[in-house]
Design a protein around this motif. Structure first.
Motif, short mmCIF file in Angstrom:
data_model
loop_
_atom_site.label_atom_id
_atom_site.label_comp_id
_atom_site.label_asym_id
_atom_site.label_seq_id
_atom_site.Cartn_x
_atom_site.Cartn_y
_atom_site.Cartn_z
N GLU A 1 0.87 -1.20 0.11
CA GLU A 1 -0.27 -0.23 0.22
C GLU A 1 0.74 1.55 -0.28
N LYS A 2 2.15 1.36 0.96
CA LYS A 2 3.25 3.03 0.98
C LYS A 2 3.47 2.46 -0.26
N VAL A 3 4.11 1.70 -1.47
CA VAL A 3 4.16 1.24 -2.44
C VAL A 3 3.45 2.33 -3.59
N PHE A 4 2.26 2.24 -3.89
CA PHE A 4 1.27 2.55 -4.61
C PHE A 4 0.74 4.41 -4.75
N GLU A 5 0.69 4.44 -2.76
CA GLU A 5 1.02 5.41 -2.00
C GLU A 5 1.62 7.35 -2.52
N LYS A 6 2.35 5.81 -2.77
CA LYS A 6 3.80 7.26 -3.22
C LYS A 6 3.61 7.96 -4.76
N ILE A 7 3.18 6.92 -5.46
CA ILE A 7 2.97 7.25 -7.18
C ILE A 7 2.25 8.65 -7.17
N PRO A 8 3.12 9.98 -7.85
CA PRO A 8 3.24 11.16 -7.51
C PRO A 8 1.62 11.33 -8.69
N LYS A 9 1.28 12.14 -8.86
CA LYS A 9 -0.24 12.57 -9.88
C LYS A 9 0.54 12.58 -10.99
N ASP A 10 1.52 13.27 -11.16
CA ASP A 10 1.98 13.68 -12.75
C ASP A 10 2.82 12.43 -13.49
N ALA A 11 2.27 11.24 -12.44
CA ALA A 11 3.18 9.66 -12.97
C ALA A 11 2.49 9.40 -14.85
N GLY A 12 3.40 8.94 -15.46
CA GLY A 12 2.61 8.09 -16.68
C GLY A 12 4.03 7.29 -17.40
N THR A 13 3.36 7.25 -18.77
CA THR A 13 5.24 6.97 -19.62
C THR A 13 5.32 7.73 -19.75
N ALA A 14 5.11 9.06 -19.73
CA ALA A 14 5.74 9.21 -20.05
C ALA A 14 7.08 10.29 -19.66
N ASN A 15 7.20 9.39 -18.26
CA ASN A 15 8.11 10.11 -17.17
C ASN A 15 9.42 8.97 -17.37
N PHE A 16 9.02 7.67 -18.34
CA PHE A 16 9.74 7.38 -19.33
C PHE A 16 11.40 7.69 -19.56
N PRO A 17 12.40 7.49 -19.03
CA PRO A 17 14.40 7.08 -19.59
C PRO A 17 13.51 6.92 -21.35
N SER A 18 14.58 7.04 -22.34
CA SER A 18 14.86 6.91 -23.39
C SER A 18 14.72 5.58 -23.84
N TYR A 19 15.35 4.66 -22.71
CA TYR A 19 15.46 3.30 -22.94
C TYR A 19 14.78 2.63 -22.34
N ILE A 20 13.79 2.94 -21.95
CA ILE A 20 12.64 2.12 -21.60
C ILE A 20 11.75 2.01 -23.18
N SER A 21 10.88 0.96 -22.77
CA SER A 21 9.42 1.36 -24.20
C SER A 21 8.25 1.45 -23.76
N GLU A 22 8.17 2.62 -24.86
CA GLU A 22 6.38 2.82 -24.66
C GLU A 22 5.26 1.94 -24.27
N ASP A 23 6.19 0.91 -24.38
CA ASP A 23 4.97 -0.53 -24.73
C ASP A 23 5.73 -1.58 -24.78
#
Length: 579
Positions: free
Chosen positions: A151-173
């Motif tokens: 529960e703590k892990v999921f509670e700490k997800i920021p509001k702007d979380a999303g695949t747009a935050n992925f670095p270039s080495y992580i696939s959007e898919d």
């Protein structure tokens, strides 16, 4: 050269490990650090062409049990876009969810702020607060701390979380795959030849039951195209117009690590559609229209089931990761692999049992047969009945290894401090988990610098490293039997003049010691827990008052004897491990 030719698509597979997930978490922490450093170095001015120019793309993360949990947490860290690696030992929270989740678990913060008051995770697991009602004991240990961690892990997800935050080495898919074991079977039939006779209108089919469920999350999920084929990944409370499925994600995370009997099982009422379960089964079994196979389509729209640890029957799901890579990138190229998986396995199986030739395998007694039957059934259940062992598929394994300082000799004890008591040892002491987290980081460094290489061919335009500058080869390459090899993930830290590349020097050099005196203080809580579990399981099954009195005496004596056996066994185990 096209980007597809100079990109290696990678999937990480993380095996089950119980508390040794701390090792896997540390390993992944360093992998992310190395990838970040490499990407940053490629962006900088580089007149000497030292930094390798090829690319690595992580397409999939997946695992079982603790490995499944680390896979989920790694995905959430990337999704949140705020991952900062941990390079130094810390007994205060760091904000790195890999470190904070696996090193601190559910230990009270007050234990490490100077007051030294509070409860450890293991003490909380001995609590009897979960033994309520008359439905028996859900597990030997109280699983509430596991719930709190998730529960703590999921509670700490920021509001702007999303695949747009992925670095270039992580696939959007990016795909996230977690194994769980369903205690309800997924049935299908092998249709037998239909021969009418005087007695039968047709021959019935042969039913086969399957219990291995894979929760395959697709981060770039399309509500129409992917419905009943994959699962959506929507951890944000308000981050998706379709709504969050945070509770489902958390429940899958708990389920993959629900160690049978030891930790509480998890129930799924309406999260898995029967269509998804059947589609997953048909894909993984490679069923096609030419096979006499009939899936069970009589179920209601949702497949309801109780789940336990994914590692019970699918503990090293590298085949699932490879299947995903094959589906996305086609037939493997044996000469120039462009995709593959790394299996991170804290408790690897890489040796044949050499003792079997020294024992009499002619079994004659019931007890001997039972003793062999249980591991036989378990081993057969874990047997991978798929075709993804294929020649040409790139697959490597990373595993714990610790060397004596300044030598190439391995230490005289098991490398993992969390490995005691079948992997549960790490719940006892934060120092065990700290040691293994940093061992994981160091092993990842050594793996990138010494193992994770492929051959370089200057004449082959399809080679991953084609066009590499001579300076790059000189700085990062190595020559074996006249052939040149380059790293798939270059660790640019080795170019730092202050970098300590000694493969036998560790952040936590000394192996932590088992605190026997502190452990002995847990005798009463252990006995209390055992007594409460026995009462919960047996009391409701006896209604006669006289028998209940007798049962109470038996439970008291049995819990006393079991406590002594448990205490003695644990102490003996740690002594045997050199702790």
């Amino acid at each position: 050269m096209s980007k597809s030719n100079n990109t290696f698509h990678l999937g990480f597979t993380m095996a089950g490990a119980v508390s040794a997930g701390a090792y896997t978490a540390g390993f992944m922490d360093y992998i992310l650090e190395a990838l970040d450093n490499w990407e940053n170095a490629k962006k900088e001015a580089n007149p000497d062409n030292v930094i390798p120019k090829h690319n690595v793309m992580i397409d999939a993360l997946g695992g079982a049990s603790a490995g499944g949990m680390v896979s989920m947490i790694t995905t959430l860290a990337l999704y949140s876009g705020n991952h900062q690696t941990v390079k130094e030992v810390s007994k205060t929270k760091t904000g790195n969810i890999l470190y904070d989740s696996w090193v601190f678990l559910d230990d009270d913060d007050s234990l490490y702020n100077g007051t030294k008051k509070g409860m450890t995770t293991f003490e909380k697991m001995l609590s009897t607060s979960d033994l309520t009602g008359d439905r028996g004991a859900p597990s030997l240990l109280n699983s509430s701390p596991i719930d709190t961690i998730a529960e703590k892990v999921f509670e700490k997800i920021p509001k702007d979380a999303g695949t747009a935050n992925f670095p270039s080495y992580i696939s959007e898919d990016l795909r996230l795959l977690l194994t769980i074991t369903s205690l309800r079977p997924v049935d299908y039939k092998v249709k037998l030849s239909k021969l009418k006779s005087k007695f039968l209108d047709s021959t019935p089919g042969h039913k086969i039951s399957h219990h291995d469920i894979v929760a395959h999350f697709k981060l770039n999920y399309d509500e129409i195209v992917d419905n009943d084929k994959f699962l959506p990944f929507r951890p944000n409370a308000k981050g998706h117009k379709e709504g969050s499925n945070r509770e489902f994600l958390a429940n899958v995370t708990k389920a993959t690590g629900a160690f049978p009997i030891g930790l509480a099982p998890r129930y799924f009422a309406d999260d898995f559609s029967s269509a998804y379960v059947n589609h997953s089964l048909s894909q993984r079994k490679a069923f096609d229209a030419n096979m006499d196979i009939e899936l069970d389509t009589t179920s209601v729209s949702d497949f309801q089931f109780t789940a336990v640890d994914g590692g019970a029957i699918n503990n090293e799901p590298f085949d699932e990761i490879l299947r995903t890579l094959v589906a996305n990138h086609g037939t493997a190229n044996k000469k120039n692999p462009k995709y593959g998986t790394v299996l991170i396995d804290p408790f690897p199986n890489f040796e044949y049992d050499k003792s079997s030739g020294d024992t009499d395998l002619k079994l004659t007694s019931i007890m001997d047969i039972v003793g062999y039957l249980i591991p036989t059934v378990l081993n057969q259940a874990r047997n991978k009945q798929t075709d993804t062992y294929g020649i040409g598929l790139f697959k490597l394994m990373a595993f714990p290894r610790k060397l004596k300082l300044g030598t190439t000799q391995e230490v005289d004890h098991p490398p993992l401090a969390t490995g005691g008591i079948g992997g549960f040892g790490g719940f006892l002491d934060i120092d065990f988990r700290i040691h293994d987290f940093f061992l994981g980081r160091k092993n990842a460094q050594n793996f990138l610098r010494g193992v994770f290489f492929m051959q370089y061919d200057a004449t082959d335009k399809n080679n991953l490293f084609y066009g590499a500058h001579p300076t790059t080869i000189a700085k990062f390459g190595r020559t074996v039997d006249g052939k040149t090899y380059l790293p798939i993930i270059p660790d640019v830290g080795k170019l730092d003049k202050d970098d300590d590349s000694n493969p036998s020097r560790y952040k936590v050099q000394e192996f932590p010691k088992f605190k026997e005196a502190a452990f002995l203080k847990l005798r009463k809580p252990i006995k209390k827990r055992l007594k409460a579990v026995l009462k919960a399981e047996l009391k409701g099954k006896v209604t006669n008052w006289a028998m209940r009195i007798g049962l109470g005496i038996v439970i008291s004596l049995l819990s006393k004897k079991m406590t002594k056996w448990i205490m003695d066994t644990i102490i003996k185990d740690f002594k045997a491990r050199g702790m």
